[in-house]
Design a protein around this motif. Structure first.
Motif, PDB file in Angstrom:
ATOM      1  N   ASP A  36       0.802  -1.232   0.000  1.00 58.70           N
ATOM      2  CA  ASP A  36       0.000   0.000   0.000  1.00 58.70           C
ATOM      3  C   ASP A  36       0.833   1.280   0.000  1.00 58.70           C
ATOM      4  O   ASP A  36       0.498   2.238  -0.681  1.00 58.70           O
ATOM      5  N   TRP A  37       1.937   1.316   0.724  1.00 59.19           N
ATOM      6  CA  TRP A  37       2.737   2.544   0.842  1.00 59.19           C
ATOM      7  C   TRP A  37       4.090   2.451   0.158  1.00 59.19           C
ATOM      8  O   TRP A  37       4.776   3.454  -0.002  1.00 59.19           O
ATOM      9  N   GLY A  38       4.537   1.243  -0.164  1.00 60.35           N
ATOM     10  CA  GLY A  38       5.826   1.071  -0.822  1.00 60.35           C
ATOM     11  C   GLY A  38       7.016   1.208   0.101  1.00 60.35           C
ATOM     12  O   GLY A  38       8.150   1.293  -0.360  1.00 60.35           O
ATOM     13  N   THR A  39       6.782   1.209   1.401  1.00 58.21           N
ATOM     14  CA  THR A  39       7.864   1.369   2.368  1.00 58.21           C
ATOM     15  C   THR A  39       8.367   0.003   2.840  1.00 58.21           C
ATOM     16  O   THR A  39       7.654  -0.998   2.773  1.00 58.21           O
ATOM     17  N   TRP A  40       9.606  -0.017   3.324  1.00 55.88           N
ATOM     18  CA  TRP A  40      10.238  -1.245   3.802  1.00 55.88           C
ATOM     19  C   TRP A  40      10.017  -1.398   5.295  1.00 55.88           C
ATOM     20  O   TRP A  40      10.072  -0.417   6.047  1.00 55.88           O
ATOM     21  N   GLN A  41       9.829  -2.647   5.729  1.00 56.28           N
ATOM     22  CA  GLN A  41       9.595  -2.922   7.149  1.00 56.28           C
ATOM     23  C   GLN A  41       9.919  -4.370   7.475  1.00 56.28           C
ATOM     24  O   GLN A  41      10.087  -5.195   6.587  1.00 56.28           O
ATOM     25  N   SER A  42       9.941  -4.649   8.769  1.00 55.55           N
ATOM     26  CA  SER A  42       9.976  -6.023   9.258  1.00 55.55           C
ATOM     27  C   SER A  42       8.537  -6.532   9.294  1.00 55.55           C
ATOM     28  O   SER A  42       7.602  -5.795   8.975  1.00 55.55           O
ATOM     29  N   VAL A  43       8.350  -7.757   9.715  1.00 55.82           N
ATOM     30  CA  VAL A  43       6.995  -8.298   9.859  1.00 55.82           C
ATOM     31  C   VAL A  43       6.280  -7.563  10.987  1.00 55.82           C
ATOM     32  O   VAL A  43       6.846  -7.362  12.067  1.00 55.82           O
ATOM     33  N   THR A  44       5.058  -7.137  10.713  1.00 54.85           N
ATOM     34  CA  THR A  44       4.226  -6.498  11.726  1.00 54.85           C
ATOM     35  C   THR A  44       2.799  -7.015  11.568  1.00 54.85           C
ATOM     36  O   THR A  44       2.415  -7.479  10.497  1.00 54.85           O
ATOM     37  N   GLY A  45       2.034  -6.904  12.621  1.00 55.45           N
ATOM     38  CA  GLY A  45       0.631  -7.264  12.521  1.00 55.45           C
ATOM     39  C   GLY A  45      -0.052  -7.222  13.864  1.00 55.45           C
ATOM     40  O   GLY A  45       0.571  -7.381  14.910  1.00 55.45           O
ATOM     41  N   SER A  46      -1.346  -7.010  13.807  1.00 56.99           N
ATOM     42  CA  SER A  46      -2.169  -6.898  15.014  1.00 56.99           C
ATOM     43  C   SER A  46      -2.677  -8.245  15.489  1.00 56.99           C
ATOM     44  O   SER A  46      -2.794  -9.200  14.711  1.00 56.99           O
ATOM     45  N   LYS A  47      -3.021  -8.284  16.761  1.00 57.15           N
ATOM     46  CA  LYS A  47      -3.673  -9.468  17.321  1.00 57.15           C
ATOM     47  C   LYS A  47      -4.984  -9.699  16.567  1.00 57.15           C
ATOM     48  O   LYS A  47      -5.657  -8.755  16.170  1.00 57.15           O
ATOM     49  N   ASP A  48      -5.344 -10.964  16.408  1.00 57.22           N
ATOM     50  CA  ASP A  48      -6.620 -11.319  15.786  1.00 57.22           C
ATOM     51  C   ASP A  48      -7.780 -11.175  16.758  1.00 57.22           C
ATOM     52  O   ASP A  48      -8.909 -10.921  16.355  1.00 57.22           O
ATOM     53  N   HIS A  49      -7.502 -11.384  18.045  1.00 51.87           N
ATOM     54  CA  HIS A  49      -8.520 -11.251  19.091  1.00 51.87           C
ATOM     55  C   HIS A  49      -7.795 -10.865  20.382  1.00 51.87           C
ATOM     56  O   HIS A  49      -6.600 -11.145  20.537  1.00 51.87           O
ATOM     57  N   PRO A  50      -8.502 -10.202  21.302  1.00 48.47           N
ATOM     58  CA  PRO A  50      -7.824  -9.693  22.514  1.00 48.47           C
ATOM     59  C   PRO A  50      -7.100 -10.749  23.339  1.00 48.47           C
ATOM     60  O   PRO A  50      -6.092 -10.441  23.971  1.00 48.47           O
ATOM     61  N   ALA A  51      -7.572 -11.994  23.341  1.00 49.60           N
ATOM     62  CA  ALA A  51      -6.944 -13.032  24.160  1.00 49.60           C
ATOM     63  C   ALA A  51      -5.732 -13.680  23.482  1.00 49.60           C
ATOM     64  O   ALA A  51      -5.009 -14.439  24.123  1.00 49.60           O
ATOM     65  N   GLU A  52      -5.488 -13.373  22.211  1.00 48.10           N
ATOM     66  CA  GLU A  52      -4.328 -13.955  21.527  1.00 48.10           C
ATOM     67  C   GLU A  52      -3.052 -13.440  22.194  1.00 48.10           C
ATOM     68  O   GLU A  52      -2.894 -12.228  22.362  1.00 48.10           O
ATOM     69  N   ASP A  53      -2.167 -14.336  22.599  1.00 47.00           N
ATOM     70  CA  ASP A  53      -0.959 -13.839  23.275  1.00 47.00           C
ATOM     71  C   ASP A  53       0.058 -13.347  22.247  1.00 47.00           C
ATOM     72  O   ASP A  53      -0.050 -13.626  21.053  1.00 47.00           O
ATOM     73  N   TRP A  54       1.020 -12.596  22.735  1.00 49.25           N
ATOM     74  CA  TRP A  54       1.996 -11.953  21.850  1.00 49.25           C
ATOM     75  C   TRP A  54       2.721 -12.974  20.975  1.00 49.25           C
ATOM     76  O   TRP A  54       2.925 -12.758  19.780  1.00 49.25           O
ATOM     77  N   GLN A  55       3.151 -14.080  21.582  1.00 49.93           N
ATOM     78  CA  GLN A  55       3.921 -15.075  20.823  1.00 49.93           C
ATOM     79  C   GLN A  55       3.060 -15.694  19.720  1.00 49.93           C
ATOM     80  O   GLN A  55       3.533 -15.885  18.601  1.00 49.93           O
ATOM     81  N   GLU A  56       1.810 -16.014  20.018  1.00 50.34           N
ATOM     82  CA  GLU A  56       0.914 -16.555  18.996  1.00 50.34           C
ATOM     83  C   GLU A  56       0.771 -15.571  17.837  1.00 50.34           C
ATOM     84  O   GLU A  56       0.776 -15.975  16.670  1.00 50.34           O
ATOM     85  N   THR A  57       0.634 -14.303  18.170  1.00 51.91           N
ATOM     86  CA  THR A  57       0.504 -13.273  17.133  1.00 51.91           C
ATOM     87  C   THR A  57       1.765 -13.225  16.287  1.00 51.91           C
ATOM     88  O   THR A  57       1.690 -13.168  15.050  1.00 51.91           O
ATOM     89  N   ALA A  58       2.927 -13.261  16.928  1.00 54.55           N
ATOM     90  CA  ALA A  58       4.193 -13.211  16.192  1.00 54.55           C
ATOM     91  C   ALA A  58       4.322 -14.414  15.252  1.00 54.55           C
ATOM     92  O   ALA A  58       4.678 -14.253  14.073  1.00 54.55           O
ATOM     93  N   ILE A  59       4.039 -15.605  15.734  1.00 53.50           N
ATOM     94  CA  ILE A  59       4.143 -16.816  14.915  1.00 53.50           C
ATOM     95  C   ILE A  59       3.196 -16.724  13.719  1.00 53.50           C
ATOM     96  O   ILE A  59       3.578 -17.012  12.585  1.00 53.50           O
ATOM     97  N   ARG A  60       1.958 -16.320  13.965  1.00 54.10           N
ATOM     98  CA  ARG A  60       0.962 -16.217  12.897  1.00 54.10           C
ATOM     99  C   ARG A  60       1.360 -15.179  11.860  1.00 54.10           C
ATOM    100  O   ARG A  60       1.302 -15.437  10.649  1.00 54.10           O
ATOM    101  N   GLU A  61       1.784 -14.003  12.298  1.00 53.40           N
ATOM    102  CA  GLU A  61       2.140 -12.938  11.358  1.00 53.40           C
ATOM    103  C   GLU A  61       3.360 -13.317  10.510  1.00 53.40           C
ATOM    104  O   GLU A  61       3.397 -13.030   9.318  1.00 53.40           O
TER     105      GLU A  61
END
Length: 161
Positions: A36-61
């Motif tokens: 969308d913006w053409g900028t460079w980044q590392s992997v990022t992403g939001s939790k899918d649901h409030p109870a998803e823990d940080w590690q689960e979010t990182a693995i999924r993203e």
């Protein structure tokens, strides 16, 4: 930027996300270019649901954005125990519930054995590149992403020959 329909309450993004710096033992860092913006980044992403823990979010993203399985025995996912809280760019606030203007980002490192090809989601990213850590930090659009990459040597010392 105009958006045809506002997000519905069921689809509002959760203002809690991960930043995952994918790197080799030699501190080469993977960057991906946003579609969308053409900028460079590392992997990022939001939790899918409030109870998803940080590690689960990182693995999924990581899996969604690169095709890399962070649970593979040759990979090492490390929670750096760092959180950045920042203002959400106004152009992206429509994705969040009314009144939400700040995001909390948890930082992880993912060590992979060597530079490897990745499988990008073309909806999200258009290209990938591996760079030495300082060059990768210079390429990042996000200040918190650049800062995380610059901290890599503190969290993962290089292997000495």
């Amino acid at each position: 930027m105009t958006h045809p329909l506002p997000a519905s309450p069921a689809t509002f993004k959760i203002p809690e996300s991960v930043l995952v710096v994918i790197h080799t033992p030699e501190h080469d860092v993977l960057l991906i270019r946003r579609a969308d913006w053409g900028t460079w980044q590392s992997v990022t992403g939001s939790k899918d649901h409030p109870a998803e823990d940080w590690q689960e979010t990182a693995i999924r993203e990581v899996q969604e954005e690169t095709g890399i399985d962070a649970r593979h025995p040759s990979c090492r996912l490390q929670d750096w125990q760092l959180e950045n809280v920042y203002d959400i760019y106004p152009a992206w606030r429509w994705r969040y519930a009314p009144g939400v203007s700040r995001n909390t980002e948890r930082v992880f490192g993912l060590c992979v054995p060597q530079r490897m090809p990745v499988v990008l989601s073309p909806r999200e990213h258009t290209e990938a590149q591996w760079l030495p850590w300082q060059a990768a930090a210079d390429q990042c659009f996000s200040p918190s992403n650049a800062e995380a990459i610059l901290m890599l040597p503190r969290f993962v010392p290089t292997h000495s020959a």
